[in-house]
Motif scaffolding. Sequence first.
Motif, short mmCIF file in Angstrom:
data_model
loop_
_atom_site.label_atom_id
_atom_site.label_comp_id
_atom_site.label_asym_id
_atom_site.label_seq_id
_atom_site.Cartn_x
_atom_site.Cartn_y
_atom_site.Cartn_z
N GLU A 8 59.19 59.80 -139.03
CA GLU A 8 60.07 60.09 -140.41
C GLU A 8 61.30 60.96 -140.10
O GLU A 8 61.14 61.55 -138.91
CB GLU A 8 59.23 60.78 -141.30
CG GLU A 8 58.63 62.02 -140.88
CD GLU A 8 57.91 62.87 -142.11
OE1 GLU A 8 58.08 64.29 -142.16
OE2 GLU A 8 57.34 62.23 -142.86
N CYS A 9 62.09 60.90 -140.85
CA CYS A 9 63.58 61.31 -140.57
C CYS A 9 63.17 63.02 -140.85
O CYS A 9 62.63 63.30 -141.63
CB CYS A 9 64.40 61.00 -141.47
SG CYS A 9 65.88 61.96 -141.60
N PRO A 16 62.46 55.72 -141.78
CA PRO A 16 63.79 54.99 -141.70
C PRO A 16 63.34 53.57 -142.13
O PRO A 16 62.28 52.96 -141.79
CB PRO A 16 64.11 55.01 -140.30
CG PRO A 16 63.51 56.14 -139.52
CD PRO A 16 62.33 56.29 -140.26
N GLN A 17 64.00 53.08 -143.02
CA GLN A 17 63.50 51.46 -143.70
C GLN A 17 64.54 50.57 -142.64
O GLN A 17 65.47 50.62 -142.42
CB GLN A 17 64.13 51.46 -144.81
CG GLN A 17 63.45 52.32 -145.98
CD GLN A 17 61.71 52.28 -145.67
OE1 GLN A 17 61.35 51.21 -145.97
NE2 GLN A 17 61.19 53.30 -145.78
N GLU A 18 63.34 49.88 -141.84
CA GLU A 18 64.13 48.84 -140.98
C GLU A 18 65.19 49.15 -140.05
O GLU A 18 66.19 48.19 -139.91
CB GLU A 18 64.53 47.60 -142.03
CG GLU A 18 63.07 47.07 -142.67
CD GLU A 18 63.75 45.90 -143.69
OE1 GLU A 18 64.65 45.18 -143.36
OE2 GLU A 18 63.02 45.70 -144.59
N MET A 19 65.09 50.46 -139.47
CA MET A 19 66.16 50.58 -138.55
C MET A 19 65.68 51.70 -137.61
O MET A 19 64.61 52.38 -137.94
CB MET A 19 67.50 51.13 -139.15
CG MET A 19 67.22 52.38 -139.88
SD MET A 19 68.97 52.92 -140.61
CE MET A 19 69.45 51.64 -141.55
N ARG A 20 66.00 52.07 -136.52
CA ARG A 20 65.74 53.02 -135.55
C ARG A 20 65.95 54.26 -136.28
O ARG A 20 67.10 54.55 -137.04
CB ARG A 20 66.10 52.99 -134.13
CG ARG A 20 66.08 51.64 -133.55
CD ARG A 20 66.61 51.64 -132.24
NE ARG A 20 68.04 52.26 -132.26
CZ ARG A 20 68.64 52.35 -131.07
NH1 ARG A 20 68.46 52.13 -130.05
NH2 ARG A 20 69.73 53.31 -131.40
N GLU A 22 67.46 56.70 -134.94
CA GLU A 22 68.81 57.20 -134.49
C GLU A 22 69.91 56.56 -135.33
O GLU A 22 70.63 57.40 -135.73
CB GLU A 22 69.08 56.93 -133.14
CG GLU A 22 70.46 57.26 -132.46
CD GLU A 22 70.64 56.99 -130.90
OE1 GLU A 22 71.66 57.06 -130.47
OE2 GLU A 22 69.65 56.50 -130.12
N ASP A 23 69.83 55.44 -135.64
CA ASP A 23 70.88 54.45 -136.47
C ASP A 23 70.72 55.32 -137.88
O ASP A 23 71.64 55.53 -138.69
CB ASP A 23 70.57 53.19 -136.48
CG ASP A 23 70.67 52.73 -135.24
OD1 ASP A 23 71.42 52.94 -134.48
OD2 ASP A 23 69.97 51.49 -134.94
N HIS A 24 69.39 55.63 -138.34
CA HIS A 24 69.21 56.32 -139.75
C HIS A 24 70.00 57.57 -139.50
O HIS A 24 70.56 57.81 -140.57
CB HIS A 24 67.70 56.41 -140.03
CG HIS A 24 67.45 57.36 -141.30
ND1 HIS A 24 67.58 57.03 -142.49
CD2 HIS A 24 67.21 58.50 -141.46
CE1 HIS A 24 67.38 57.89 -143.57
NE2 HIS A 24 67.04 58.88 -142.52
N HIS A 29 73.16 60.49 -142.79
CA HIS A 29 73.49 62.03 -142.62
C HIS A 29 74.47 62.25 -142.21
O HIS A 29 75.07 61.79 -141.15
CB HIS A 29 72.13 62.74 -142.18
CG HIS A 29 70.95 62.45 -142.82
ND1 HIS A 29 70.41 62.86 -143.93
CD2 HIS A 29 69.84 61.55 -142.11
CE1 HIS A 29 69.28 62.30 -144.12
NE2 HIS A 29 68.98 61.59 -143.23
N THR A 30 75.42 63.33 -142.71
CA THR A 30 76.60 63.83 -142.21
C THR A 30 76.37 64.63 -140.95
O THR A 30 75.12 65.12 -140.58
CB THR A 30 77.33 64.76 -143.53
OG1 THR A 30 76.59 65.91 -143.52
CG2 THR A 30 77.43 63.90 -144.70
#
Length: 52
Positions: A8-9, A16-20, A22-24, A29-30
């Motif tokens: 989880e983030c 993260p939904q359907e992504m790594r 890191e990509d999330h 997020h800023t």
Amino acid sequence: MASRAPIECPLCREPPQEMRLEDHLVESHTKRKLARFVVSETTARTEGDISE
């Protein structure tokens, strides 16, 4: 057999939904939000603010 909890983030506490992760983090997020998280985690560790 033990199973692992889903990743989880650490900022929004959602998987993260359907992504790594890191990509999330980059897309959702800023930089400021990420920096605040890093600073708060570092401060907590150096001040002994977390339970072991």
